[in-house]
Design an enzyme around this catalytic site. Structure first.
Site, mmCIF file in Angstrom:
data_model
loop_
_atom_site.group_PDB
_atom_site.id
_atom_site.type_symbol
_atom_site.label_atom_id
_atom_site.label_comp_id
_atom_site.label_asym_id
_atom_site.label_seq_id
_atom_site.Cartn_x
_atom_site.Cartn_y
_atom_site.Cartn_z
ATOM 1 N N CYS A 258 0.830 -1.203 0.000
ATOM 2 C CA CYS A 258 0.000 0.000 0.000
ATOM 3 C C CYS A 258 0.870 1.261 0.000
ATOM 4 C CB CYS A 258 -0.943 -0.052 1.196
ATOM 5 S SG CYS A 258 -2.182 1.252 1.282
ATOM 6 N N ASP B 46 -9.885 -2.836 -6.344
ATOM 7 C CA ASP B 46 -8.883 -1.976 -5.711
ATOM 8 C C ASP B 46 -9.016 -0.558 -6.255
ATOM 9 O OD1 ASP B 46 -6.639 -0.703 -4.671
ATOM 10 O OD2 ASP B 46 -5.365 -2.473 -4.874
ATOM 11 N N HIS C 167 -8.457 -4.065 -1.754
ATOM 12 C CA HIS C 167 -7.222 -3.397 -1.356
ATOM 13 C C HIS C 167 -6.927 -3.641 0.124
ATOM 14 C CE1 HIS C 167 -4.193 -0.146 -1.676
ATOM 15 N NE2 HIS C 167 -4.516 0.076 -0.412
#
Length: 255
Positions: free
Chosen positions: A134, A190, A222
């Protein structure tokens, strides 16, 4: 570009085995291999965490797992102790303000920290790898795009802040100049790394005849690589298989 899922998590359970050291003025989680896994060529894995920090239990357990498979893992706290877990409980917490602040901190401290790590472990008889989840993905690309760093291989899972928030296209030169082999762990849903950007990344890698590897998991969103719910079969499988895939990818270039 980030998304709401960047700030959601299910805490995992376990006992961390690493320790805290200070490198270049930054608190760093250090997990080292032991026993038979500690033999052979030195393999340093730079761990660039999501917004929950390398000292979040989920991140600690992942770093410990890589260490148990022969890698010396170093996770820098570019949040400088300003933990999202604590911040989110405060009534005056403004997510965007916090993210802007920690992003500026990370951009400033990470290059100095990386250089200090290289000074500490050297470049002879050692290989460097990098993994980013991330928030941490751009820092992996920074090393993968630098031919002087000689990154053996990199990996990113559900990256954020590499796409334009309006066009959803990759930012210029994020992948175009990549010289290191790269693995991608992707969710089929995502908002921070949408399908359009994922396919754009693959097109660039194909065009450049790069070394790359994609994992795409259905039924997850995500954040699955570090913050998925282990009670959910799809999320648990994606998290564990993503880590295994990254480990095999690194091992391929570790010899």
């Amino acid at each position: 570009m980030s998304c709401d899922d960047c700030f959601k998590s299910v805490s995992h359970t376990g006992t961390p085995t690493g320790r805290t050291e200070t490198i270049a003025g930054v608190a760093t989680y250090v997990a080292e291999p032991t026993g038979a896994t500690a033999t052979g060529q030195k393999k340093i894995l730079l761990y660039f965490s999501d917004v929950f920090s390398p000292f979040y239990i989920n991140s600690q357990l992942i770093q410990d797992w890589f260490a148990s498979n022969g890698y010396t893992v170093l996770g820098l706290d570019y949040f400088f102790g300003d933990r999202l877990e604590t911040r989110m409980k405060q009534p005056d917490f403004v997510r965007e303000t916090w993210r802007d602040k920690v992003t500026a901190q990370a951009r400033e401290c990470t290059p100095k920290w990386v250089e200090a790590v290289r000074q500490r472990y050297g470049t002879t008889g050692v290989k460097y790898f990098a993994v980013g989840y991330c928030f941490g993905a751009p820092y992996v690309f920074a090393l993968a795009n630098d031919p002087t760093f000689n990154l053996a291989a990199g990996a990113i899972a559900h990256p954020s802040n590499i796409c334009d928030s309006e066009t959803k296209q990759l930012k210029a030169d994020v992948i175009e100049n990549c010289v290191a082999p790269m693995a991608f762990g992707c969710a089929d849903t995502d908002a921070a790394f949408p399908v359009e950007a994922r396919r754009q990344a693959e097109d660039i890698l194909v065009k450049n005849k790069a070394h790359y590897y994609f994992q795409i998991f259905s039924g997850v969103s995500h954040g699955f690589g570090t913050r998925g719910d282990p009670a959910d079969d799809a999320q648990r499988f994606a998290k564990e298989e993503c880590a295994r895939g990254f480990l095999h990818w690194f091992n391929r270039f570790a010899a």
